[in-house]
Design a protein around this motif. Structure first.
Motif, PDB file in Angstrom:
ATOM      1  N   ASN A   5     -49.793  80.048 -32.108  1.00 36.51           N
ATOM      2  CA  ASN A   5     -49.535  80.798 -33.271  1.00 36.51           C
ATOM      3  C   ASN A   5     -47.800  80.895 -33.525  1.00 36.51           C
ATOM      4  N   VAL A   6     -47.404  79.809 -32.832  1.00 36.97           N
ATOM      5  CA  VAL A   6     -45.968  79.770 -33.001  1.00 36.97           C
ATOM      6  C   VAL A   6     -45.621  78.247 -33.372  1.00 36.97           C
ATOM      7  N   CYS A   7     -44.665  78.079 -34.497  1.00 40.10           N
ATOM      8  CA  CYS A   7     -44.092  76.969 -34.905  1.00 40.10           C
ATOM      9  C   CYS A   7     -42.573  76.650 -34.730  1.00 40.10           C
ATOM     10  N   ILE A   8     -42.278  75.303 -34.421  1.00 42.24           N
ATOM     11  CA  ILE A   8     -41.037  75.123 -34.123  1.00 42.24           C
ATOM     12  C   ILE A   8     -40.319  74.035 -35.471  1.00 42.24           C
ATOM     13  N   ILE A   9     -39.332  74.678 -35.944  1.00 37.65           N
ATOM     14  CA  ILE A   9     -38.468  73.904 -37.076  1.00 37.65           C
ATOM     15  C   ILE A   9     -37.547  73.141 -36.466  1.00 37.65           C
ATOM     16  N   ALA A  10     -37.473  71.820 -36.564  1.00 34.58           N
ATOM     17  CA  ALA A  10     -36.557  70.856 -35.921  1.00 34.58           C
ATOM     18  C   ALA A  10     -35.513  70.373 -37.293  1.00 34.58           C
ATOM     19  N   PHE A  11     -34.149  70.181 -36.850  1.00 29.61           N
ATOM     20  CA  PHE A  11     -33.138  69.994 -37.820  1.00 29.61           C
ATOM     21  C   PHE A  11     -32.420  68.618 -37.412  1.00 29.61           C
ATOM     22  N   SER A  47     -33.127  74.172 -32.601  1.00 27.43           N
ATOM     23  CA  SER A  47     -34.443  74.560 -33.427  1.00 27.43           C
ATOM     24  C   SER A  47     -34.677  76.081 -33.687  1.00 27.43           C
ATOM     25  N   ILE A  48     -35.618  76.455 -34.656  1.00 27.31           N
ATOM     26  CA  ILE A  48     -36.055  77.763 -34.737  1.00 27.31           C
ATOM     27  C   ILE A  48     -37.331  77.812 -34.478  1.00 27.31           C
ATOM     28  N   GLU A  49     -37.783  78.664 -33.828  1.00 30.57           N
ATOM     29  CA  GLU A  49     -39.297  79.138 -33.494  1.00 30.57           C
ATOM     30  C   GLU A  49     -39.570  80.278 -34.542  1.00 30.57           C
ATOM     31  N   GLU A  68     -32.180  70.921 -45.262  1.00 23.76           N
ATOM     32  CA  GLU A  68     -32.746  69.767 -44.824  1.00 23.76           C
ATOM     33  C   GLU A  68     -33.216  70.034 -43.261  1.00 23.76           C
ATOM     34  N   ILE A  69     -34.428  69.613 -43.090  1.00 22.95           N
ATOM     35  CA  ILE A  69     -35.119  69.659 -41.861  1.00 22.95           C
ATOM     36  C   ILE A  69     -35.642  68.426 -41.280  1.00 22.95           C
ATOM     37  N   ARG A  70     -36.114  68.036 -40.034  1.00 24.72           N
ATOM     38  CA  ARG A  70     -36.589  66.948 -39.538  1.00 24.72           C
ATOM     39  C   ARG A  70     -38.046  67.077 -39.485  1.00 24.72           C
TER      40      ARG A  70
END
Length: 91
Positions: A5-11, A47-49, A68-70
């Motif tokens: 139940n965790v997501c990572i946002i990459a940039f 990144s942001i979790e 902008e995100i990757r």
């Protein structure tokens, strides 16, 4: 697979990650700045979790603030290998 139940946002850049982090913290989201897992990207080191429950609202914040995100990745644990892996989400 065990869903965490965790997501990572990459940039694509550190400045984009810091911008979104500030926006989300100001709106009182439970977010953590982390090092980008090397299996996701060898580029930007930040990144942001986030909690998966907040995903829809955070996607709206990304669009509203033109950040902008990757990519966004769901973090899961492989029960057979006991290693984390990341599944890219489409939005």
């Amino acid at each position: 697979m065990k869903d965490l139940n965790v997501c990572i946002i990459a940039f694509p850049s550190t400045s984009e990650s810091v911008n979104l982090y500030k926006v989300l913290k100001n709106k009182r989201y439970n977010v953590v700045m982390i090092q980008t897992p090397c299996t996701i990207s060898a580029g930007c080191a930040r990144s942001i979790e986030i909690k998966e429950n907040d995903l829809e609202n955070i996607i709206n914040e990304i669009k509203t603030n033109n950040i902008e995100i990757r990519g966004i990745f769901r973090k899961a644990l492989s029960e057979s290998t006991r290693r984390y892996y990341y599944e890219e989400l489409s939005f």
